[in-house]
Structure formats: C-alpha cells, structure tokens
Motif scaffolding. Structure first.
Motif, short mmCIF file in Angstrom:
data_model
loop_
_atom_site.label_atom_id
_atom_site.label_comp_id
_atom_site.label_asym_id
_atom_site.label_seq_id
_atom_site.Cartn_x
_atom_site.Cartn_y
_atom_site.Cartn_z
N ILE A 15 -8.34 1.40 9.26
CA ILE A 15 -10.19 1.98 9.18
C ILE A 15 -9.63 3.48 8.83
CG2 ILE A 15 -11.05 2.54 11.63
CD1 ILE A 15 -13.43 2.67 10.57
N HIS A 16 -8.33 3.36 9.91
CA HIS A 16 -8.08 5.44 10.24
C HIS A 16 -6.37 5.36 9.07
CE1 HIS A 16 -9.64 6.76 13.86
NE2 HIS A 16 -9.71 5.45 14.16
N ALA A 17 -6.25 4.17 8.77
CA ALA A 17 -4.91 4.17 7.41
C ALA A 17 -4.76 5.50 6.73
CB ALA A 17 -4.97 3.13 6.56
N PRO A 18 -5.98 6.13 5.71
CA PRO A 18 -5.80 6.94 5.33
C PRO A 18 -5.58 8.31 5.34
CG PRO A 18 -8.31 5.56 4.23
CD PRO A 18 -7.49 5.10 5.80
N LEU A 19 -6.12 8.61 7.56
CA LEU A 19 -5.55 9.76 8.23
C LEU A 19 -3.99 9.73 8.04
CD1 LEU A 19 -8.74 9.84 9.15
CD2 LEU A 19 -7.90 11.12 7.57
N SER A 20 -3.18 8.99 7.82
CA SER A 20 -2.31 9.05 7.77
C SER A 20 -0.88 10.26 7.37
CB SER A 20 -1.27 7.76 7.52
OG SER A 20 -2.11 6.56 7.67
N TRP A 21 0.02 10.02 7.96
CA TRP A 21 1.12 11.57 7.35
C TRP A 21 2.39 11.25 6.79
CZ3 TRP A 21 -2.76 13.20 11.01
CH2 TRP A 21 -1.73 13.45 12.44
N GLY A 22 2.22 9.98 8.59
CA GLY A 22 3.71 9.51 8.24
C GLY A 22 3.87 8.60 7.03
N PRO A 23 4.33 7.16 7.27
CA PRO A 23 4.67 6.65 5.72
C PRO A 23 3.89 5.38 6.14
CG PRO A 23 6.78 6.69 6.76
CD PRO A 23 6.18 7.55 7.13
N PHE A 24 1.89 4.82 5.75
CA PHE A 24 2.14 3.72 5.95
C PHE A 24 2.19 2.69 5.64
CE2 PHE A 24 -2.47 1.40 5.83
CZ PHE A 24 -2.55 0.64 6.67
N THR A 25 2.28 1.35 6.32
CA THR A 25 2.69 -0.04 5.02
C THR A 25 1.34 -0.95 5.32
OG1 THR A 25 4.77 0.34 5.87
CG2 THR A 25 3.84 -2.23 4.62
N PRO A 26 0.13 -0.84 4.22
CA PRO A 26 -0.98 -2.02 4.74
C PRO A 26 -0.17 -2.88 5.17
CG PRO A 26 -1.21 -1.19 2.52
CD PRO A 26 0.53 -0.36 2.99
N TYR A 27 -1.13 -4.34 5.56
CA TYR A 27 -0.40 -5.19 6.09
C TYR A 27 0.23 -6.36 4.77
CZ TYR A 27 0.21 -9.63 8.53
OH TYR A 27 0.58 -11.12 8.33
N LEU A 28 -1.34 -6.44 4.19
CA LEU A 28 -1.52 -7.24 2.89
C LEU A 28 -0.12 -6.94 2.20
CD1 LEU A 28 -5.47 -8.34 2.94
CD2 LEU A 28 -3.43 -10.15 4.12
N SER A 29 -0.06 -6.20 2.00
CA SER A 29 0.89 -5.74 0.74
C SER A 29 2.64 -5.90 1.25
CB SER A 29 1.11 -3.76 0.66
OG SER A 29 1.93 -3.06 1.65
N LEU A 30 2.45 -6.76 2.36
CA LEU A 30 3.97 -7.16 2.38
C LEU A 30 4.33 -9.20 2.37
CD1 LEU A 30 4.36 -6.08 6.07
CD2 LEU A 30 5.43 -5.04 4.42
N GLY A 31 4.18 -9.35 1.33
CA GLY A 31 3.97 -10.41 0.30
C GLY A 31 3.31 -11.73 0.79
N SER A 32 3.50 -13.00 0.40
CA SER A 32 3.15 -14.22 0.58
C SER A 32 2.81 -14.19 2.53
CB SER A 32 3.61 -15.52 0.01
OG SER A 32 4.99 -16.11 0.45
N GLN A 33 3.69 -14.29 3.23
CA GLN A 33 3.78 -14.29 4.73
C GLN A 33 2.26 -13.74 5.25
OE1 GLN A 33 7.33 -14.22 5.59
NE2 GLN A 33 7.78 -16.63 6.80
N ALA A 34 2.39 -12.39 4.54
CA ALA A 34 0.35 -11.81 5.28
C ALA A 34 -0.49 -12.28 4.71
CB ALA A 34 1.76 -10.65 4.62
N THR A 35 -0.22 -11.75 2.82
CA THR A 35 -1.71 -12.18 2.32
C THR A 35 -1.91 -13.70 2.57
OG1 THR A 35 -0.25 -13.09 0.23
CG2 THR A 35 -1.44 -10.76 0.36
N GLU A 36 -1.09 -14.62 3.63
CA GLU A 36 -1.82 -15.93 3.43
C GLU A 36 -2.22 -15.86 5.04
OE1 GLU A 36 1.45 -18.64 2.03
OE2 GLU A 36 1.35 -18.19 0.70
N THR A 37 -2.04 -14.58 5.77
CA THR A 37 -2.31 -14.66 7.64
C THR A 37 -2.98 -14.01 7.50
OG1 THR A 37 -0.59 -13.46 7.50
CG2 THR A 37 0.12 -15.95 7.96
N GLY A 38 -3.45 -12.69 6.92
CA GLY A 38 -4.32 -12.06 6.64
C GLY A 38 -5.46 -10.72 6.60
N VAL A 39 -6.58 -10.80 6.20
CA VAL A 39 -7.10 -10.06 6.48
C VAL A 39 -7.54 -8.74 6.51
CG1 VAL A 39 -8.54 -10.78 8.05
CG2 VAL A 39 -9.85 -10.39 5.96
N THR A 40 -7.61 -8.07 5.68
CA THR A 40 -8.29 -6.75 5.92
C THR A 40 -9.21 -6.14 6.74
OG1 THR A 40 -5.33 -6.33 5.39
CG2 THR A 40 -7.39 -4.17 5.49
N ILE A 41 -9.56 -4.89 7.20
CA ILE A 41 -11.58 -4.65 7.23
C ILE A 41 -11.09 -3.24 7.64
CG2 ILE A 41 -12.70 -6.74 8.45
CD1 ILE A 41 -12.21 -5.46 10.95
#
Ligand SMILES: Cc1ncc(COP(=O)(O)O)c(C=O)c1O
Length: 382
Positions: free
Chosen positions: A196-222
């Motif tokens: 929820i706070h990610a758009p307020l980042s000034w450092g480089p933010f990485t969304p969990y689900l952007s990290l390939g199949s191991q992330a997409t097969e284990t994660g849900v973003t809220i």
C-alpha cells in the motif's frame, strides 16, 4: 499547488486523526497526510456526489488497466489486469485471505517493527503472529533471511510482508525478495505482500510479483491507492494474483468481498493511477523535504535521539531510549500534547519501549512544533 502549501486547518476535517484527541494535541499518529487530495480525485468524487451516483458498485473493469498501466510506468511491472480483484480495503483483503488459507491457531510470519494493525488482522483470522524481527544494520533495518527460513522450516504457512515496511520506510531489495520467493516456493508458503505504501517510494521499489514465476506462484499483493493518495475514507482496495497456483489457493475467497467496496473508492483509485501521478510525484518530493526538515529538528532539539534511513512513505521510527521516559507515547501525549504511535504496538511482545512512530506528512511548522514539545519533555525547557 504544492501539498505543503495547501495545508488546511483541521477545523474542517472530521477523520479520527483530528477528532481522537483534544484540539490542543498535535496529531502525528494515524497514517493520513495533511495535504490536499489530488484535484482529479476531488473532481471525480464531487461530480459523482452531484449526480447522486452513490449506488452499489457492480462489475468494475476500470481498475485492472488503470493499475496495470501505472505499475508498468512506475516499476516496469507487467501486470495481467485480469488478476485484479476488488476488496473493501487492504485490511479486509488480508483478513479474508488469511481466513481462506489458514486454520485456527496457524502461525503467520511478520517482521517487527511492523504496522500495528497486522496483529489485529492475524487475530481476527484466528491465527497467531510468528515474528522474525528486522535486523538493525547501521542506519537501516533489514529483513533477517535466516530467521525467515527458520520460520518456514518450523511450519509457518503464510508470510504477511510489509513492502515497503511501515514503520521505518525500508524498501526490501529485489535480492531479498527473490530469496523470499525461492524459500516460499521451497516450503509452500503463501506470501501476502502489502504494498500500500509503494507509490510513496523514492528509492527503487520492487513489486514482489514482478520477480518471475517463483514469486507469482507464491504471492498475492494487497494494495490500494488510499494511502499514497490519501483517500482512506473512501474504502476500496484490491488484490493482485498472477498465477493459477495462487488463484486456486484463494478460490475460497468470499465473492462478496468484491461487492463490499465503495463506488467512490473504486473511481478514486482509477483517477489516482491515471490522472493523479503528477500530484504523487510532488507529494513524494515534499515528503523527502519534510524528512530532511525532521532530521534537522531532531538532531538540534533531541540530540540523544536516533533516526534511521528512510526510502519511502512518511512514518519515521525514532529511538528515544536514551531519555529513559517510562510509558513513552502516553507521556508524550499527556505532557507534550503530541500524539505519536507507541513503539511496543509494532511488535507481538513488548519490544521497542523507547521508540515512537512519527508521521511527518504535514507542514514543516507542525513538524518543528511537535519536535519542540517532545524536546521540552525529554531535554527540559530550552
Ligand atoms: C502497511 C499498511 N497496510 C494497510 C493499511 C490500511 O489500509 P486499509 O485502510 O486499506 O485497510 C495501512 C494503513 O496505514 C498500512 O500502513
């Protein structure tokens, strides 16, 4: 107009931030910003109210493409918009996911210090928190990957990750998140990534689900636009899944969750992600300036206090342990007339007694005055 210049006196605000304590208390606690809401959002909400367009929210295809285009531009993350499902808010999404995938008494991994409501959500779902605290590493706090692995080995099945971390404003690195995804895959853990706070980042933010199949097969973003665009009262959020594996784990989510969002909140989210990105950029710049101002005031007026590196959002974690004040946040409230969040509320035990969470999304004069009052309590009148 810069948000900082558009500070509005609280006389016309009725949220809990302004009404919870007496008028002589400076409210630096709840995570709301004092800035004017982005004009496109205010225009949309006003137009809907004027048109009496205030009915139930039905099928709402707008949110998927709006968030996907924002995520692509902001973080280079390709989101399949069909994996987006509305929820009443982020808290409701977390509780419903936990209820769907756990049994009573299951342990849910968290990393203290973390957003106090996580403990309430875990309890509401009938689970118990399992803590792998962040490690203090110089000026910053980071995830303890060995403790996370140990928790997975001990049978934790869900990891409620705060990304970026509230409080502290730590952005977990792509490398840390990749390692978590590998571990989650190995131990079949569901990672609920609260972004929820990610758009307020000034450092480089990485969304969990952007990290390939191991992330997409284990994660849900809220997530929701409610925190970064300051519209929490409009009540809407959503969850993002990007794999059949996670969708089937979550197949038991109540259909009604989607319909229990507010029509105003849903439209506000679209407006935020599409028309209010300039406002967001200005706000992030203002938060960085406010942080520098806060650092200056703290180092001048509270020389024994310690602050840490922040890369996102507006919730500073301040170590006042050196002043040895008992019942710190309450004493600050009663004697200094400043409301802050108590350190121990951010842990499952009674840790962080000497810490406070301090909201600096306000005007610089208010930051100065709050620090001055706390300093008078800690250091004595200057
Ligand atoms: C990490 C985090 N998640 C969720 C929320 C609350 O979100 P919502 O109002 O959508 O439940 C907050 C509010 O401060 C938060 O900091």
């Amino acid at each position: 107009m810069r948000p900082e210049d558009s500070f509005t006196n609280y006389a016309n605000r009725s949220s809990t931030k302004w009404l919870r304590y007496d008028a002589d208390v400076l409210p630096m606690h709840v995570a709301e910003m004092d800035f004017e809401v982005a004009k496109p959002i205010r225009d949309k909400i006003s137009e809907m109210a004027l048109n009496s367009d205030l009915g139930y929210l039905g099928i709402f295809p707008g949110i998927g493409p709006a968030f996907a285009s924002f995520a692509k531009r902001r973080w280079g993350w390709e989101v399949d918009p069909t994996g987006i499902k509305l929820a009443t808010d982020v808290g409701v999404a977390a509780v419903e996911i936990l209820k769907t995938v756990t049994s009573p008494g299951d342990r849910v991994l968290i990393n203290s210090p973390v957003y106090a409501a996580f403990f309430a959500w875990i309890k509401e779902a009938g689970c118990v928190p399992h803590d792998a605290p962040l490690e203090l590493d110089g000026e910053t706090w980071k995830l303890d990957l060995a403790a996370i692995r140990a928790a997975f080995e001990q049978g934790v099945k869900v990891f409620l990750l705060c990304s970026p971390q509230n409080p502290i404003g730590r952005i977990h690195t792509a490398q840390e998140l990749t390692e978590i995804a590998m571990l989650a895959k190995e131990f079949d853990v569901l990672v609920i990534s609260d972004e929820i706070h990610a758009p307020l980042s000034w450092g480089p933010f990485t969304p969990y689900l952007s990290l390939g199949s191991q992330a997409t097969e284990t994660g849900v973003t809220i997530t929701s636009s409610s925190k970064a665009w300051n519209t929490a009262g409009l009540k809407a959020g959503f969850l993002v899944t990007q794999s059949d594996a996670v969708r089937s784990k979550l197949a038991g989510l109540p259909e009604a969750m989607q319909w229990r969002s507010s029509i105003l909140g849903a439209h506000a989210m679209v407006s935020a992600y599409t028309e209010s990105v300039d406002w967001l950029d200005e706000t992030v710049a203002t938060l960085q300036e406010n942080l520098e101002h806060l650092r200056h005031e703290v180092s001048t007026m509270l020389p024994k206090a310690k602050m840490f590196e922040l890369e996102a959002t507006y919730l500073a974690w301040i170590d006042l342990e050196a002043y040895g004040i008992p019942d710190l946040a309450n004493t600050i409230l009663k004697e200094a007339k400043v409301s802050v969040n108590a350190g121990p509320d951010h842990s499952p035990g009674d840790d962080f007694q000497g810490f406070i969470r301090f909201n600096f999304a306000t005007s610089k004069p208010r930051i100065t005055e709050a620090v001055r009052r706390i300093s008078e309590l800690c250091e004595g009148p200057q």
